[in-house]
Design an enzyme around this catalytic site. Sequence first.
Site, short mmCIF file in Angstrom:
data_model
loop_
_atom_site.label_atom_id
_atom_site.label_comp_id
_atom_site.label_asym_id
_atom_site.label_seq_id
_atom_site.Cartn_x
_atom_site.Cartn_y
_atom_site.Cartn_z
N GLY A 24 36.53 -0.61 -11.77
CA GLY A 24 37.28 -1.60 -11.00
C GLY A 24 38.78 -1.34 -11.07
CB ILE A 81 42.57 -4.34 -14.38
CG1 ILE A 81 43.23 -5.26 -13.34
CG2 ILE A 81 43.43 -4.27 -15.63
CD1 ILE A 81 43.32 -6.72 -13.76
CG LEU A 107 28.90 1.61 -9.24
CD1 LEU A 107 28.21 2.85 -8.65
CD2 LEU A 107 30.37 1.93 -9.49
CG PHE A 114 38.44 -4.67 -17.42
CD1 PHE A 114 39.67 -5.29 -17.33
CD2 PHE A 114 38.34 -3.50 -18.15
CE1 PHE A 114 40.78 -4.76 -17.95
CE2 PHE A 114 39.45 -2.96 -18.78
CZ PHE A 114 40.67 -3.59 -18.68
CB SER A 165 43.34 -15.33 -15.62
OG SER A 165 44.13 -15.82 -14.58
CE1 TYR A 222 38.24 -14.75 -11.95
CE2 TYR A 222 40.12 -16.20 -11.62
CZ TYR A 222 39.60 -15.01 -12.07
OH TYR A 222 40.43 -14.09 -12.66
CE LYS A 247 38.62 -13.96 -15.67
NZ LYS A 247 38.05 -12.71 -16.18
CG PHE A 251 51.37 -14.03 -16.06
CD1 PHE A 251 50.95 -13.87 -17.39
CD2 PHE A 251 51.84 -15.27 -15.68
CE1 PHE A 251 51.01 -14.93 -18.30
CE2 PHE A 251 51.93 -16.32 -16.59
CZ PHE A 251 51.51 -16.15 -17.89
CG LEU A 284 51.60 -11.39 -1.65
CD1 LEU A 284 51.63 -11.96 -0.24
CD2 LEU A 284 52.68 -12.03 -2.50
NE ARG A 335 45.88 -18.76 -1.71
CZ ARG A 335 45.89 -17.53 -2.22
NH1 ARG A 335 45.36 -16.51 -1.54
NH2 ARG A 335 46.46 -17.29 -3.38
CG ASP A 340 48.24 -20.72 -3.53
OD1 ASP A 340 47.60 -19.99 -4.32
OD2 ASP A 340 48.60 -20.34 -2.40
N1 UFG Z 1 49.93 -15.38 -0.66
C1 UFG Z 1 50.45 -15.46 0.62
N2 UFG Z 1 49.76 -14.85 1.63
C2 UFG Z 1 48.61 -14.16 1.43
C3 UFG Z 1 48.09 -14.07 0.11
C4 UFG Z 1 48.76 -14.71 -0.91
O1 UFG Z 1 51.48 -16.08 0.84
O2 UFG Z 1 48.04 -13.64 2.38
C5 UFG Z 1 50.65 -16.04 -1.76
C6 UFG Z 1 49.85 -17.08 -2.49
O3 UFG Z 1 49.97 -18.31 -1.85
C7 UFG Z 1 50.50 -17.04 -3.85
C8 UFG Z 1 50.95 -15.59 -4.03
O4 UFG Z 1 50.96 -15.05 -2.71
O5 UFG Z 1 51.64 -17.83 -3.86
C9 UFG Z 1 50.01 -14.77 -4.87
O6 UFG Z 1 48.69 -14.93 -4.38
P1 UFG Z 1 47.48 -14.04 -4.88
O7 UFG Z 1 46.27 -14.49 -4.15
O8 UFG Z 1 47.83 -12.60 -4.81
O9 UFG Z 1 47.39 -14.40 -6.41
P2 UFG Z 1 47.14 -15.82 -7.10
O10 UFG Z 1 48.35 -16.09 -7.90
O11 UFG Z 1 46.68 -16.85 -6.18
O12 UFG Z 1 45.86 -15.42 -7.91
C10 UFG Z 1 45.94 -15.07 -9.21
C11 UFG Z 1 44.83 -14.09 -9.57
C12 UFG Z 1 43.53 -14.79 -9.71
C13 UFG Z 1 43.69 -16.07 -10.46
C14 UFG Z 1 44.66 -16.95 -9.75
C15 UFG Z 1 44.75 -18.32 -10.31
O13 UFG Z 1 44.72 -13.07 -8.59
O14 UFG Z 1 42.65 -13.94 -10.38
O15 UFG Z 1 45.88 -16.29 -9.86
O16 UFG Z 1 45.64 -19.11 -9.61
F1 UFG Z 1 42.56 -16.77 -10.57
#
Ligand code: UFG
Length: 344
Positions: free
Chosen positions: A12, A14, A35, A83, A127, A152, A156, A181, A203, A298, A301
């Site tokens: 995977g 990480i 896989l 992982f 996490s 999810y 954790k 993070f 993101l 979203r 968040d």
């Molecule tokens: N974001 C956008 N547009 C996108 C995708 C994300 O603006 O298309 C923003 C989200 O709102 C957030 C930031 O980008 O503010 C990061 O979003 P991610 O989805 O990349 O990551 P998260 O912080 O939401 O997720 C992480 C981990 C997860 C964990 C989660 C808990 O990836 O494993 O934090 O909140 F569970």
Amino acid sequence: MKERILVTGGTGYIGSHTVVELQNSGYEVIIVDNLSNSRADVVDNIEKITGIRPEFEQVDCLDYAGMDAVFTKYPGIKGIIHFAASKAVGESVQKPLLYYRNNLVSLINLLELMPKHNVPGIIFSSSCTVYGQPDKLPVTEEAPIKKAESPYGNTKQINEEIIRDTVASGSPIHAILLRYFNPIGAHPTALIGELPNGVPQNLIPYLTQTAIGIREKLSVFGDDYNTPDGSCIRDYIYVVDLAKAHVIAMNRILENKQKDKVEVFNIGTGRGLSVLELIHAFESSTGVKLNYQIAGRRAGDIEQVWADPSYANNELGWKAETSIEETLRSAWNWQLKLREKGVQ
Ligand code: UFG
């Protein structure tokens, strides 16, 4: 040759970067992966990077007998880095039982098999999600655990407790819980990186897929949060720096340097970046213009979270070293490489 380490989920995102760093430090690595969310050719690419082919067993951690056989086939495993897990927040809301089964039973199997095969140490992928929206920022390891936002996230939290309870019951296990993070970026060789299934939820893969033209526009989820520019803030950590933290944590367990049988560390940079800041950093470090729009928030968040990594810095002697610019360039190079290979 250093000790044998079992890495579950080692093909995977990480996991693969961690296998590379373990091998670079002299460890012998056995990968177990079903896989379900990765590809077997990751093993070839790890070999291209390190010159050493890790052992690979396609086994599901839910399969107790299959895992038992792996420990028998490779005697003397000294540590596990676990992982293997399902990790899509949204999917976990739709399919909670799948998430509870996959994530909890896999760990329970490993904790049962460890004493049987005299495996002393385990590192668990936790996490920052366990903190929810922290009351104080940056967040330290002492911050209270908040009610999980998703099944999810709950897995954790529960898995951390399962490890603590197992150790407290007298099981001869040493554990380190690493609370990640937001891991981003790809290996500097662009031979391994993140390969999301379908439309990316996170993101960075969405951003790089937009930049390369697979997606039309990146949506910024919310610009009305209580942050300086209104978009959410996260602590983005380079995946190779994160991988190195695992090697240091494994050394610590095997060299009996732990202060407690269960230790927990925040693995972040200590720096919070907003979504808009990240977009601008991507544009300036790669020279690529990004098509984005402000969209609604979203659901689920967290507004803002970043790490106080000083415990990991001082106690592990580990620090995130790579700049956000270099990290974003590595993510972009990986996306370019995927196009070259016709993968995405
Ligand atoms: N974001 C956008 N547009 C996108 C995708 C994300 O603006 O298309 C923003 C989200 O709102 C957030 C930031 O980008 O503010 C990061 O979003 P991610 O989805 O990349 O990551 P998260 O912080 O939401 O997720 C992480 C981990 C997860 C964990 C989660 C808990 O990836 O494993 O934090 O909140 F569970």
